[in-house]
Design a protein around this motif. Sequence first.
Motif, mmCIF file in Angstrom:
data_model
loop_
_atom_site.group_PDB
_atom_site.id
_atom_site.type_symbol
_atom_site.label_atom_id
_atom_site.label_comp_id
_atom_site.label_asym_id
_atom_site.label_seq_id
_atom_site.Cartn_x
_atom_site.Cartn_y
_atom_site.Cartn_z
ATOM 1 N N SER A 192 -4.716 -9.458 -13.916
ATOM 2 C CA SER A 192 -5.996 -10.288 -13.719
ATOM 3 C C SER A 192 -7.205 -9.586 -14.096
ATOM 4 C CB SER A 192 -6.004 -11.328 -12.565
ATOM 5 O OG SER A 192 -5.012 -12.099 -12.438
ATOM 6 N N ARG A 193 -7.207 -8.545 -13.270
ATOM 7 C CA ARG A 193 -8.365 -7.452 -13.351
ATOM 8 C C ARG A 193 -8.660 -6.892 -14.795
ATOM 9 N NH1 ARG A 193 -9.631 -2.183 -9.538
ATOM 10 N NH2 ARG A 193 -11.155 -1.055 -10.854
ATOM 11 N N SER A 194 -7.527 -6.492 -15.370
ATOM 12 C CA SER A 194 -7.500 -6.115 -16.707
ATOM 13 C C SER A 194 -8.378 -7.169 -17.547
ATOM 14 C CB SER A 194 -6.351 -5.947 -17.113
ATOM 15 O OG SER A 194 -6.371 -5.307 -18.564
ATOM 16 N N LEU A 195 -7.957 -8.443 -17.703
ATOM 17 C CA LEU A 195 -8.503 -9.408 -18.506
ATOM 18 C C LEU A 195 -9.814 -9.897 -18.041
ATOM 19 C CD1 LEU A 195 -5.326 -11.913 -18.283
ATOM 20 C CD2 LEU A 195 -6.302 -10.605 -20.269
ATOM 21 N N LYS A 196 -10.142 -9.556 -16.785
ATOM 22 C CA LYS A 196 -11.687 -9.710 -16.371
ATOM 23 C C LYS A 196 -12.574 -8.700 -16.711
ATOM 24 C CE LYS A 196 -14.460 -10.485 -12.095
ATOM 25 N NZ LYS A 196 -14.427 -10.565 -10.717
ATOM 26 N N GLU A 197 -12.065 -7.697 -16.843
ATOM 27 C CA GLU A 197 -12.874 -6.273 -17.165
ATOM 28 C C GLU A 197 -13.104 -5.947 -18.569
ATOM 29 O OE1 GLU A 197 -11.660 -3.242 -14.621
ATOM 30 O OE2 GLU A 197 -12.314 -3.961 -12.791
ATOM 31 N N SER A 198 -12.036 -6.170 -19.300
ATOM 32 C CA SER A 198 -11.563 -5.908 -20.749
ATOM 33 C C SER A 198 -11.713 -6.860 -21.852
ATOM 34 C CB SER A 198 -10.296 -4.900 -20.599
ATOM 35 O OG SER A 198 -10.264 -3.875 -19.914
ATOM 36 N N GLY A 199 -11.366 -8.342 -21.092
ATOM 37 C CA GLY A 199 -11.434 -9.373 -21.974
ATOM 38 C C GLY A 199 -10.233 -9.880 -22.496
ATOM 39 N N ARG A 200 -9.798 -10.945 -23.276
ATOM 40 C CA ARG A 200 -8.810 -11.248 -23.676
ATOM 41 C C ARG A 200 -7.976 -10.385 -24.468
ATOM 42 N NH1 ARG A 200 -6.309 -16.183 -24.794
ATOM 43 N NH2 ARG A 200 -4.688 -16.033 -26.609
ATOM 44 N N ASP A 201 -6.726 -10.066 -24.073
ATOM 45 C CA ASP A 201 -5.741 -9.285 -24.771
ATOM 46 C C ASP A 201 -4.239 -9.875 -24.475
ATOM 47 O OD1 ASP A 201 -4.494 -6.635 -25.830
ATOM 48 O OD2 ASP A 201 -3.403 -6.942 -23.796
ATOM 49 N N PRO A 202 -4.001 -10.237 -25.995
ATOM 50 C CA PRO A 202 -2.657 -11.263 -25.835
ATOM 51 C C PRO A 202 -1.428 -10.634 -25.051
ATOM 52 C CG PRO A 202 -3.723 -11.120 -28.048
ATOM 53 C CD PRO A 202 -4.416 -10.017 -27.191
ATOM 54 N N GLU A 203 -1.077 -9.231 -24.988
ATOM 55 C CA GLU A 203 -0.104 -8.767 -24.622
ATOM 56 C C GLU A 203 0.032 -8.918 -22.718
ATOM 57 O OE1 GLU A 203 1.222 -4.531 -23.888
ATOM 58 O OE2 GLU A 203 2.146 -5.250 -25.732
ATOM 59 N N THR A 204 -1.438 -8.627 -22.482
ATOM 60 C CA THR A 204 -1.913 -8.650 -21.147
ATOM 61 C C THR A 204 -1.778 -10.161 -20.634
ATOM 62 O OG1 THR A 204 -3.115 -6.521 -21.164
ATOM 63 C CG2 THR A 204 -3.482 -8.123 -19.298
ATOM 64 N N ARG A 205 -2.221 -10.982 -21.364
ATOM 65 C CA ARG A 205 -2.342 -12.407 -20.872
ATOM 66 C C ARG A 205 -0.848 -12.912 -20.815
ATOM 67 N NH1 ARG A 205 -4.862 -16.373 -18.343
ATOM 68 N NH2 ARG A 205 -4.187 -18.536 -19.215
ATOM 69 N N THR A 206 0.008 -12.447 -21.819
ATOM 70 C CA THR A 206 1.293 -12.953 -21.592
ATOM 71 C C THR A 206 2.130 -12.271 -20.532
ATOM 72 O OG1 THR A 206 1.781 -13.051 -23.970
ATOM 73 C CG2 THR A 206 3.841 -12.987 -22.895
ATOM 74 N N LEU A 207 2.022 -11.046 -20.013
ATOM 75 C CA LEU A 207 2.628 -10.426 -18.955
ATOM 76 C C LEU A 207 2.057 -11.174 -17.671
ATOM 77 C CD1 LEU A 207 2.404 -6.678 -19.480
ATOM 78 C CD2 LEU A 207 4.304 -8.045 -19.284
ATOM 79 N N LEU A 208 0.862 -11.769 -17.520
ATOM 80 C CA LEU A 208 0.409 -12.284 -16.350
ATOM 81 C C LEU A 208 0.684 -13.536 -16.225
ATOM 82 C CD1 LEU A 208 -1.735 -12.752 -14.263
ATOM 83 C CD2 LEU A 208 -3.545 -13.532 -15.703
ATOM 84 N N VAL A 209 0.959 -14.486 -17.485
ATOM 85 C CA VAL A 209 1.601 -15.870 -17.160
ATOM 86 C C VAL A 209 3.004 -15.500 -17.173
ATOM 87 C CG1 VAL A 209 2.089 -17.825 -18.601
ATOM 88 C CG2 VAL A 209 -0.034 -16.977 -18.889
ATOM 89 N N GLN A 210 3.678 -14.689 -17.608
ATOM 90 C CA GLN A 210 4.871 -14.318 -17.181
ATOM 91 C C GLN A 210 5.375 -13.874 -15.579
ATOM 92 O OE1 GLN A 210 7.697 -14.509 -19.270
ATOM 93 N NE2 GLN A 210 9.114 -13.346 -18.620
ATOM 94 N N SER A 211 4.545 -13.223 -15.293
ATOM 95 C CA SER A 211 4.352 -12.680 -13.629
ATOM 96 C C SER A 211 4.461 -14.245 -12.964
ATOM 97 C CB SER A 211 3.077 -11.898 -13.603
ATOM 98 O OG SER A 211 3.364 -10.486 -14.032
ATOM 99 N N TYR A 212 3.383 -15.085 -13.201
ATOM 100 C CA TYR A 212 3.204 -16.385 -12.545
ATOM 101 C C TYR A 212 4.687 -17.004 -12.439
ATOM 102 C CZ TYR A 212 -1.834 -16.199 -12.064
ATOM 103 O OH TYR A 212 -3.248 -15.935 -11.787
ATOM 104 N N TYR A 213 5.288 -17.015 -13.706
ATOM 105 C CA TYR A 213 6.490 -17.746 -14.022
ATOM 106 C C TYR A 213 7.687 -17.044 -13.301
ATOM 107 C CZ TYR A 213 10.819 -19.347 -16.231
ATOM 108 O OH TYR A 213 12.082 -19.880 -16.708
ATOM 109 N N LEU A 214 7.656 -15.641 -13.330
ATOM 110 C CA LEU A 214 8.755 -15.246 -12.522
ATOM 111 C C LEU A 214 8.584 -15.039 -11.203
ATOM 112 C CD1 LEU A 214 9.325 -12.179 -15.048
ATOM 113 C CD2 LEU A 214 10.954 -14.176 -14.512
#
Length: 424
Positions: free
Chosen positions: A149-171
């Motif tokens: 979440s910090r990475s997305l906030k500081e660096s903007g949208r990145d598809p791989e990071t976003r996917t990992l974040l959502v996957q983390s919520y799921y898992l």
Amino acid sequence: MSKLRFAPMFVLLAAVGFNATLPVLGLTQSAYAADDADKAKVETVRPEIGTPLQAAQALMKEQKYKEALAKIAETDAVGDKTAYETYTIDRMRGAAAASAGDADLAAKSFQAVIASGRLAPADQAKIVKALGSLYYEAQNYPKAIEWLSRSLKESGRDPETRTLLVQSYYLSNDIPRATTELQADIAADEAAGRTPTEITLKLLISCALKSNDKAAYLTTLEKLNTYYPKKEYWADLINKVQSKPGFSDRLILDVYRLKAATVQLQTSTEFTDMAQLALLAGFPAEAKKTLEQGYQAGLLGSGPDAAKQKRLRDQATKAAADDLKTMAQSEASVASSKEGTGQINLGYALVTAGQFDKGLALMEDGLKKSGVKRSEDAKLHLGIAYQMAGQKDKAIQAFKSVQGTDGVADLARLWVMQVNHPVN
């Protein structure tokens, strides 16, 4: 849904210089600082620290990461370390630990590197992202969520990071949050004219499964098959539509027609069942064609049912030939009828026999008459006839006109998908 896999951490870390060729382990190093005066400073590491770190660097070049960690650990005995020495040790230890698969030590080291305040912004952004990935690989999903979440906030949208974040919520079993985030990503992609990723759509389907939300599952599956048409998606989709409450058994032949156009018929039973249903419905040419395809596929004509299959084939062949002989007489009869069902059925039979123009004209005229039995089925069949004739625009128009709650409209919707996105 299986856990997603991404590039090994040492590959990520190499992008910011955490690899065996990093030239930071001489006895001097320029440190990053915020102002021009500080940038001019040169900081040093003492030989008792620089020597084991240089040895560790050489071991990392040989991919001996555990031995490198042991060398780095020798610096722990050195007292009164400067801030720069501590930063240099943590940076090298983090790289070695990540490459050795010690996610906990790597994460601890890199957090210390970030806390030092010595990183250039671009390097820090990469390490923040790497930390999120490290925690994800270590299955520490709360920490992964924090750093991703910090990475997305500081660096903007990145598809791989976003996917990992959502996957983390799921898992971490936060299915409502994962669902919300996935739906937002898909909506954003579609609004921007981008195609949602297959991973995103499949993850949303898994969320629907976990939530036992059958409607959401079907909706997302249709979207997945629209963007990424595959036989396995089609098979699941057709099965889900057919198993919906209220689906009418009279549509079984239409289900087979859709299967034949998408996943293809897979067994001898499917070929013979479809052929028998087509014969019963008065479409012997369709039955004959279906059986011929079964023989060409090597699924008919051998084994214990070979004789029975041959009799069915002979029956369909004879019926199709007889039908052709009487079609002209039948055409005159149905054309004079005030009710259009017979005309529609004859038109469809002509289309299945390859007489597209005459058959489509009969179907179109029949639908204009009053008293058509099962008019929504007739519209569905007109769409299929247009599709067989290669008239895709008219097929879509006919399919989109179909209404009903007994499965006919569901099949029509899937046919639109088939026309627009055929299976490769």
